[in-house]
Design an enzyme around this catalytic site. Sequence first.
Site, PDB file in Angstrom:
ATOM      1  N   GLN A  11      15.758  61.878  95.761  1.00 12.91           N
ATOM      2  CA  GLN A  11      15.406  60.457  95.586  1.00 12.91           C
ATOM      3  C   GLN A  11      16.641  59.578  95.378  1.00 12.91           C
ATOM      4  OE1 GLN A  11      11.766  59.463  93.329  1.00 12.91           O
ATOM      5  NE2 GLN A  11      12.305  61.265  92.137  1.00 12.91           N
ATOM      6  N   ASP A  45      27.616  77.341  94.125  1.00 16.27           N
ATOM      7  CA  ASP A  45      28.650  78.214  94.701  1.00 16.27           C
ATOM      8  C   ASP A  45      30.035  77.674  94.305  1.00 16.27           C
ATOM      9  OD1 ASP A  45      30.505  79.495  96.332  1.00 16.27           O
ATOM     10  OD2 ASP A  45      29.122  79.614  98.043  1.00 16.27           O
ATOM     11  N   ALA A  65      19.918  68.517  91.440  1.00 16.92           N
ATOM     12  CA  ALA A  65      19.360  69.059  90.197  1.00 16.92           C
ATOM     13  C   ALA A  65      18.144  69.909  90.507  1.00 16.92           C
ATOM     14  CB  ALA A  65      18.956  67.925  89.253  1.00 16.92           C
ATOM     15  N   THR A  67      14.625  69.828  89.419  1.00 13.45           N
ATOM     16  CA  THR A  67      13.857  68.760  88.776  1.00 13.45           C
ATOM     17  C   THR A  67      12.375  69.096  88.557  1.00 13.45           C
ATOM     18  OG1 THR A  67      13.561  67.731  90.949  1.00 13.45           O
ATOM     19  CG2 THR A  67      15.343  66.869  89.575  1.00 13.45           C
ATOM     20  N   TYR A 130      13.681  72.506  81.141  1.00 10.24           N
ATOM     21  CA  TYR A 130      14.390  71.501  81.945  1.00 10.24           C
ATOM     22  C   TYR A 130      15.330  70.681  81.047  1.00 10.24           C
ATOM     23  CZ  TYR A 130      15.030  67.098  84.535  1.00 10.24           C
ATOM     24  OH  TYR A 130      15.571  65.993  85.137  1.00 10.24           O
ATOM     25  N   TRP A 155      11.917  58.924  84.391  1.00  9.67           N
ATOM     26  CA  TRP A 155      10.744  58.581  85.211  1.00  9.67           C
ATOM     27  C   TRP A 155      11.164  57.972  86.562  1.00  9.67           C
ATOM     28  CZ3 TRP A 155       6.212  56.182  81.904  1.00  9.67           C
ATOM     29  CH2 TRP A 155       6.052  56.907  80.729  1.00  9.67           C
TER      30      TRP A 155
HETATM   31  N1  NAP Z   1      12.923  62.686  88.974  1.00  5.95           N
HETATM   32  C1  NAP Z   1      12.871  62.193  87.738  1.00  5.95           C
HETATM   33  O1  NAP Z   1      11.846  61.698  87.256  1.00  5.95           O
HETATM   34  C2  NAP Z   1      14.123  62.215  86.879  1.00  5.95           C
HETATM   35  C3  NAP Z   1      14.033  61.727  85.571  1.00  5.95           C
HETATM   36  C4  NAP Z   1      15.184  61.742  84.782  1.00  5.95           C
HETATM   37  C5  NAP Z   1      16.381  62.223  85.294  1.00  5.95           C
HETATM   38  N2  NAP Z   1      16.425  62.700  86.561  1.00  5.95           N
HETATM   39  C6  NAP Z   1      17.705  63.215  87.064  1.00  5.95           C
HETATM   40  O2  NAP Z   1      18.138  62.332  88.090  1.00  5.95           O
HETATM   41  C7  NAP Z   1      18.895  63.070  89.056  1.00  5.95           C
HETATM   42  C8  NAP Z   1      18.350  62.788  90.452  1.00  5.95           C
HETATM   43  O3  NAP Z   1      16.976  63.212  90.462  1.00  5.95           O
HETATM   44  P1  NAP Z   1      16.069  63.108  91.775  1.00  5.95           P
HETATM   45  O4  NAP Z   1      14.691  62.826  91.335  1.00  5.95           O
HETATM   46  O5  NAP Z   1      16.748  62.269  92.784  1.00  5.95           O
HETATM   47  O6  NAP Z   1      16.121  64.648  92.225  1.00  5.95           O
HETATM   48  P2  NAP Z   1      15.434  65.300  93.520  1.00  5.95           P
HETATM   49  O7  NAP Z   1      14.690  64.280  94.285  1.00  5.95           O
HETATM   50  O8  NAP Z   1      14.719  66.539  93.039  1.00  5.95           O
HETATM   51  O9  NAP Z   1      16.697  65.713  94.397  1.00  5.95           O
HETATM   52  C9  NAP Z   1      17.569  66.727  94.026  1.00  5.95           C
HETATM   53  C10 NAP Z   1      18.258  67.202  95.297  1.00  5.95           C
HETATM   54  O10 NAP Z   1      19.185  68.229  94.922  1.00  5.95           O
HETATM   55  C11 NAP Z   1      19.043  69.279  95.865  1.00  5.95           C
HETATM   56  N3  NAP Z   1      19.536  70.546  95.305  1.00  5.95           N
HETATM   57  C12 NAP Z   1      18.853  71.468  94.591  1.00  5.95           C
HETATM   58  N4  NAP Z   1      19.655  72.520  94.331  1.00  5.95           N
HETATM   59  C13 NAP Z   1      20.850  72.260  94.887  1.00  5.95           C
HETATM   60  C14 NAP Z   1      22.063  72.974  94.981  1.00  5.95           C
HETATM   61  N5  NAP Z   1      22.205  74.205  94.441  1.00  5.95           N
HETATM   62  N6  NAP Z   1      23.111  72.407  95.628  1.00  5.95           N
HETATM   63  C15 NAP Z   1      22.977  71.176  96.209  1.00  5.95           C
HETATM   64  N7  NAP Z   1      21.839  70.472  96.179  1.00  5.95           N
HETATM   65  C16 NAP Z   1      20.780  71.006  95.524  1.00  5.95           C
HETATM   66  C17 NAP Z   1      17.562  69.315  96.141  1.00  5.95           C
HETATM   67  O11 NAP Z   1      17.254  70.086  97.261  1.00  5.95           O
HETATM   68  P3  NAP Z   1      15.821  70.861  97.302  1.00  5.95           P
HETATM   69  O12 NAP Z   1      14.775  69.792  97.269  1.00  5.95           O
HETATM   70  O13 NAP Z   1      15.897  71.621  98.590  1.00  5.95           O
HETATM   71  O14 NAP Z   1      15.775  71.733  96.084  1.00  5.95           O
HETATM   72  C18 NAP Z   1      17.293  67.831  96.327  1.00  5.95           C
HETATM   73  O15 NAP Z   1      17.608  67.401  97.629  1.00  5.95           O
HETATM   74  C19 NAP Z   1      18.825  64.536  88.625  1.00  5.95           C
HETATM   75  O16 NAP Z   1      19.964  64.843  87.872  1.00  5.95           O
HETATM   76  C20 NAP Z   1      17.609  64.582  87.704  1.00  5.95           C
HETATM   77  O17 NAP Z   1      17.691  65.618  86.758  1.00  5.95           O
HETATM   78  C21 NAP Z   1      15.321  62.695  87.378  1.00  5.95           C
END
Ligand code: NAP
Length: 290
Positions: A11, A45, A65, A67, A130, A155
């Site tokens: 996202q 890696d 991450a 997530t 998490y 969120w």
């Molecule tokens: N989503 C929420 O509500 C939320 C809330 C608070 C904080 N955050 C934090 O905000 C940040 C961005 O979240 P987001 O919602 O954009 O996350 P997201 O949509 O789940 O995207 C994470 C991306 O990282 C990729 N990924 C997973 N493992 C990886 C690896 N080993 N090497 C490289 N890429 C990898 C995922 O690929 P795959 O899909 O193939 O696994 C996905 O494309 C994260 O740090 C998250 O913890 C999110």
Amino acid sequence: MKIVVTGSLGQLGYELMRQAEGSAHTYVFTDVRESEKTVSLDITDRDAVEAFIGDDVDVIINCAAYTDVNRAESDEAMAQKINSDAPGNLARAALKAGALLMHISTDYVFDGKGYLPYSEESQTGPLSAYGRTKLSGEKAVAESGCRYMIFRTAWLYSLTGKNFFLTMADLTASKPMLKVVYDQVGTPTNAADLAFLLSHIIEENKLDRTGLYHYTNEGVCSWYDFTKEINDLLGHTCNVMPCRTDEFPTPAARPHYSVLDKKKVRETFGLEIPHWKESLRLAVKEYMNS
Ligand SMILES: NC(=O)c1ccc[n+]([C@@H]2O[C@H](COP(=O)([O-])OP(=O)(O)OC[C@H]3O[C@@H](n4cnc5c(N)ncnc54)[C@H](OP(=O)(O)O)[C@@H]3O)[C@@H](O)[C@H]2O)c1
């Protein structure tokens, strides 16, 4: 400047990709999955990360991450690898290259027992695997010796991937009635707004303002309020009803209250933060036009 983004198909990464269009800087978008828009980089890696981050890199933005909050309960080792060991790899590479690492964390580092917005100095106490792995990732970055900015957000939603906004947009369209929890209170965050902050820091060259920051949209609501607003803005007629968390037990415990205090980020970067309702209105408009 050369900027490497990880997790670019998620996202936040995707919003950064949109906002980088037209930038004078060189962005390299990576993800564990190779695609038309991304180069493959698995951040777990260590050798691959070290080889990828050359001395010419100025900024690394870690959007990658693990997530899936519920799945992490039974898969904590993998969550730890992606959410903690991997940011450690990026931090070591940043230190070696003299680059700034922008890392993203979460409100789930808090136990939610408070009733006032959490500041960057507030005591942490994650309730879930998490949250534990994300807090451990913050420590890996902070203790590495690299220059860093950590942004705790909450969120997060966007028009891509799997998120609460898209789920509720679908469910309120198809169900006559829906129960949603009202005893978890926080602030939704449009991923485009967080991406805007990160882009602003780069474009305005505010890279020296290192440290830990809280960033969400403004305002406070429950998941119930958020859903009701999604339903109403979309013109759906679903009867959205409030319910308690214990009516729908999930594998991971979530904080009842996780509002973040954004005074530091506002004052440091001089940006107005949009209210969650205004950002949601814009997201709904784009959703309806898509
Ligand atoms: N989503 C929420 O509500 C939320 C809330 C608070 C904080 N955050 C934090 O905000 C940040 C961005 O979240 P987001 O919602 O954009 O996350 P997201 O949509 O789940 O995207 C994470 C991306 O990282 C990729 N990924 C997973 N493992 C990886 C690896 N080993 N090497 C490289 N890429 C990898 C995922 O690929 P795959 O899909 O193939 O696994 C996905 O494309 C994260 O740090 C998250 O913890 C999110």
